[in-house]
Motif scaffolding. Structure first.
Motif, PDB file in Angstrom:
ATOM      1  N   UNK A  79       0.825  -1.203   0.000  1.00 24.70           N
ATOM      2  CA  UNK A  79       0.000   0.000   0.000  1.00 24.70           C
ATOM      3  C   UNK A  79       0.861   1.256   0.000  1.00 24.70           C
ATOM      4  N   UNK A  80       2.044   1.171   0.581  1.00 21.22           N
ATOM      5  CA  UNK A  80       2.947   2.316   0.568  1.00 21.22           C
ATOM      6  C   UNK A  80       3.346   2.662  -0.865  1.00 21.22           C
ATOM      7  N   UNK A  81       3.591   1.659  -1.668  1.00 23.30           N
ATOM      8  CA  UNK A  81       3.946   1.906  -3.071  1.00 23.30           C
ATOM      9  C   UNK A  81       2.741   2.422  -3.854  1.00 23.30           C
ATOM     10  N   UNK A  82       1.552   1.888  -3.536  1.00 22.18           N
ATOM     11  CA  UNK A  82       0.353   2.327  -4.262  1.00 22.18           C
ATOM     12  C   UNK A  82       0.016   3.784  -3.959  1.00 22.18           C
ATOM     13  N   UNK A  83       0.268   4.225  -2.726  1.00 27.61           N
ATOM     14  CA  UNK A  83      -0.091   5.593  -2.324  1.00 27.61           C
ATOM     15  C   UNK A  83       1.126   6.477  -2.072  1.00 27.61           C
ATOM     16  N   UNK A  84       2.305   5.966  -2.450  1.00 29.46           N
ATOM     17  CA  UNK A  84       3.551   6.733  -2.359  1.00 29.46           C
ATOM     18  C   UNK A  84       3.802   7.257  -0.935  1.00 29.46           C
ATOM     19  N   UNK A  85       3.795   6.333   0.012  1.00 28.77           N
ATOM     20  CA  UNK A  85       4.072   6.682   1.417  1.00 28.77           C
ATOM     21  C   UNK A  85       5.525   6.308   1.708  1.00 28.77           C
ATOM     22  N   UNK A  86       6.375   7.341   1.860  1.00 28.52           N
ATOM     23  CA  UNK A  86       7.799   7.115   2.057  1.00 28.52           C
ATOM     24  C   UNK A  86       8.304   7.834   3.305  1.00 28.52           C
ATOM     25  N   UNK A  87       9.492   7.430   3.742  1.00 29.80           N
ATOM     26  CA  UNK A  87      10.156   8.126   4.843  1.00 29.80           C
ATOM     27  C   UNK A  87      11.625   8.305   4.463  1.00 29.80           C
ATOM     28  N   UNK A  88      12.270   9.243   5.106  1.00 29.97           N
ATOM     29  CA  UNK A  88      13.691   9.478   4.846  1.00 29.97           C
ATOM     30  C   UNK A  88      14.513   8.681   5.841  1.00 29.97           C
ATOM     31  N   UNK A  89      15.315   7.771   5.355  1.00 25.95           N
ATOM     32  CA  UNK A  89      16.113   6.915   6.218  1.00 25.95           C
ATOM     33  C   UNK A  89      17.315   7.678   6.772  1.00 25.95           C
ATOM     34  N   UNK A  90      18.051   7.034   7.651  1.00 21.32           N
ATOM     35  CA  UNK A  90      19.198   7.679   8.283  1.00 21.32           C
ATOM     36  C   UNK A  90      20.280   8.056   7.285  1.00 21.32           C
ATOM     37  N   UNK A  91      20.340   7.328   6.173  1.00 22.07           N
ATOM     38  CA  UNK A  91      21.364   7.665   5.155  1.00 22.07           C
ATOM     39  C   UNK A  91      20.849   8.694   4.155  1.00 22.07           C
ATOM     40  N   UNK A  92      19.629   9.222   4.422  1.00 20.72           N
ATOM     41  CA  UNK A  92      19.118  10.303   3.584  1.00 20.72           C
ATOM     42  C   UNK A  92      18.310   9.861   2.393  1.00 20.72           C
ATOM     43  N   UNK A  93      18.181   8.568   2.171  1.00 19.11           N
ATOM     44  CA  UNK A  93      17.405   8.088   1.023  1.00 19.11           C
ATOM     45  C   UNK A  93      15.933   7.925   1.393  1.00 19.11           C
ATOM     46  N   UNK A  94      15.073   8.014   0.375  1.00 20.81           N
ATOM     47  CA  UNK A  94      13.645   7.802   0.584  1.00 20.81           C
ATOM     48  C   UNK A  94      13.314   6.318   0.419  1.00 20.81           C
ATOM     49  N   UNK A  95      12.574   5.783   1.377  1.00 24.10           N
ATOM     50  CA  UNK A  95      12.198   4.379   1.319  1.00 24.10           C
ATOM     51  C   UNK A  95      10.709   4.234   1.635  1.00 24.10           C
ATOM     52  N   UNK A  96      10.125   3.191   1.094  1.00 19.66           N
ATOM     53  CA  UNK A  96       8.709   2.945   1.368  1.00 19.66           C
ATOM     54  C   UNK A  96       8.541   2.334   2.760  1.00 19.66           C
ATOM     55  N   UNK A  97       7.474   2.730   3.422  1.00 18.86           N
ATOM     56  CA  UNK A  97       7.217   2.210   4.770  1.00 18.86           C
ATOM     57  C   UNK A  97       6.668   0.795   4.704  1.00 18.86           C
ATOM     58  N   UNK A  98       6.840   0.081   5.801  1.00 18.51           N
ATOM     59  CA  UNK A  98       6.178  -1.211   6.000  1.00 18.51           C
ATOM     60  C   UNK A  98       4.946  -0.925   6.858  1.00 18.51           C
ATOM     61  N   UNK A  99       3.781  -1.253   6.346  1.00 18.18           N
ATOM     62  CA  UNK A  99       2.544  -0.829   7.005  1.00 18.18           C
ATOM     63  C   UNK A  99       1.796  -1.989   7.655  1.00 18.18           C
ATOM     64  N   UNK A 100       0.975  -1.626   8.646  1.00 19.48           N
ATOM     65  CA  UNK A 100       0.050  -2.582   9.257  1.00 19.48           C
ATOM     66  C   UNK A 100      -1.356  -1.991   9.223  1.00 19.48           C
ATOM     67  N   UNK A 101      -2.325  -2.846   9.332  1.00 21.95           N
ATOM     68  CA  UNK A 101      -3.719  -2.414   9.446  1.00 21.95           C
ATOM     69  C   UNK A 101      -4.440  -3.446  10.288  1.00 21.95           C
ATOM     70  N   UNK A 102      -5.279  -2.992  11.201  1.00 21.62           N
ATOM     71  CA  UNK A 102      -5.956  -3.933  12.089  1.00 21.62           C
ATOM     72  C   UNK A 102      -7.301  -3.353  12.501  1.00 21.62           C
ATOM     73  N   UNK A 103      -8.260  -4.222  12.787  1.00 21.40           N
ATOM     74  CA  UNK A 103      -9.567  -3.699  13.145  1.00 21.40           C
ATOM     75  C   UNK A 103     -10.537  -4.759  13.637  1.00 21.40           C
ATOM     76  N   UNK A 104     -11.534  -4.279  14.343  1.00 24.04           N
ATOM     77  CA  UNK A 104     -12.688  -5.086  14.731  1.00 24.04           C
ATOM     78  C   UNK A 104     -13.918  -4.263  14.398  1.00 24.04           C
ATOM     79  N   UNK A 105     -15.059  -4.919  14.291  1.00 27.33           N
ATOM     80  CA  UNK A 105     -16.251  -4.193  13.860  1.00 27.33           C
ATOM     81  C   UNK A 105     -17.457  -4.565  14.716  1.00 27.33           C
ATOM     82  N   UNK A 106     -18.618  -4.100  14.274  1.00 29.54           N
ATOM     83  CA  UNK A 106     -19.861  -4.372  14.994  1.00 29.54           C
ATOM     84  C   UNK A 106     -20.194  -5.861  15.027  1.00 29.54           C
TER      85      UNK A 106
END
Length: 330
Positions: A79-106
């Motif tokens: 999903x990070x690649x699909x929505x272009x969600x990146x962070x700047x790493x310690x070496x200054x490069x942009x990398x895609x995040x590793x994401x989680x998603x969790x939920x419960x419902x009615x």
């Protein structure tokens, strides 16, 4: 509906968070809802689309069917690649995040109803019940009314704020109607207060669920001296919470079995009422689909940290390293 999303720099951090939230859901289901659940990983066919891995908590309802009570997903970088969600790493490069998603419902509300309730209505675990103690006044004459209502308010004051207490002082409804109302609502404990109770210095306690009561070993109502009755309220609520969990665990245990023969598998779901079938599976999605089409079952999850046990797939006979949880589900 409750949902959460997190973003992490590494896969290890994201997987750790995914499993941490799965454990949060397990604890809530068991400690608050009194619904025992099995934790495990979903198959490729059953996982959330776009996720790398999906984990679930699976509960058994009173009819033996499974209900997926909550999920936690490791999404990788998809999903990070699909929505272009990146962070700047310690070496200054942009990398895609590793994401989680969790939920419960009615659907948790449905789980609560189907796991505990009876023909008289809801049975709510005390830890979750919005009204833990319903106080019902009983009087016929107007001169009894003020004294009875005063005692009801005194009982409420003695039990709060430690407990959620409601005095049902509504006019126009009989005490019997109110008893039925709170039975239907699932209030764990009802306290009845009438003129005779005032004279005797006692309170009448009526439990919504009691293991001994369910077994027919004792009466639903218990008359105790006032102070003793008030002291027993915390104990009764705590006991009821534990007994509801124990009852649900006992039901699950009675309807869970290891099955290695496809004919026995068919009988288990078509003639014996079903439940959780612990079966060997080769890992092939085609076998999974074939079982689903013929028996209306699905692999609920692959248990976390299962005991190593070699066997043969219940459908095709190919080698299997572990058992999975199969059931009919909502």
């Amino acid at each position: 509906w409750q949902e959460g999303h997190t973003a992490h720099a590494t896969k290890a951090e994201a997987v750790e968070e995914t499993l941490r939230m799965l454990e949060v859901y397990r604890r809530f289901a068991e400690n608050v809802m009194a619904v025992p659940v099995l934790t495990g990983k979903k198959t490729e066919n059953e996982k959330f689309k776009g996720a790398v891995d999906t984990y679930s908590i699976e509960a058994m309802m009173q009819d033996g069917k499974a209900l997926q009570a909550g999920t936690s997903h490791y999404l990788g970088e998809n999903f990070a690649r699909a929505f272009d969600v990146q962070y700047q790493s310690e070496d200054g490069t942009l990398r895609y995040v590793h994401a989680t998603s969790w939920g419960v419902s009615t659907r948790l509300i449905g789980a609560l109803i189907m796991a505990h309730s009876d023909d008289q209505g809801l049975i709510l675990p005390p830890a979750l019940a919005p009204v833990q103690v319903a106080v019902v006044p009983i009087y016929r004459k107007e001169d009894e009314r003020a004294k009875v209502l005063a005692e009801c308010e005194a009982v409420k004051k003695a039990l709060t704020p430690a407990h959620r207490v409601h005095v049902d002082a509504r006019e126009g409804q009989s005490p019997g109607w109110k008893f039925n109302f709170w039975e239907l609502k699932g209030a764990p404990l009802r306290i009845e207060v009438g003129p005779k109770d005032l004279e005797k210095g006692q309170l009448c306690l009526a439990k919504r669920y009691d293991a001994a009561l369910a077994a027919g070993e004792k009466s639903k109502k218990e008359f105790l001296p006032r102070e003793e009755a008030l002291r027993r309220v915390p104990e009764l609520l705590c006991k009821m919470q534990g007994e509801l969990l124990d009852r649900a665990k006992a039901l699950r245990a009675s309807r869970t079995r290891a099955i290695d023969d496809i004919a026995a598998y068919g009988r288990f779901f078509s003639e014996e009422g079903g439940g959780f079938a612990l079966c060997h599976w080769c890992g092939d999605g085609d076998c999974e689909k074939a079982l689903a089409e013929k028996h209306r079952t699905s692999i609920r999850n692959i248990p976390l940290d299962p005991a190593a046990e070699r066997g043969a797939c219940i459908r095709c006979g190919k080698p299997s390293e572990r058992r999975v949880v199969m059931a009919q589900a909502y």
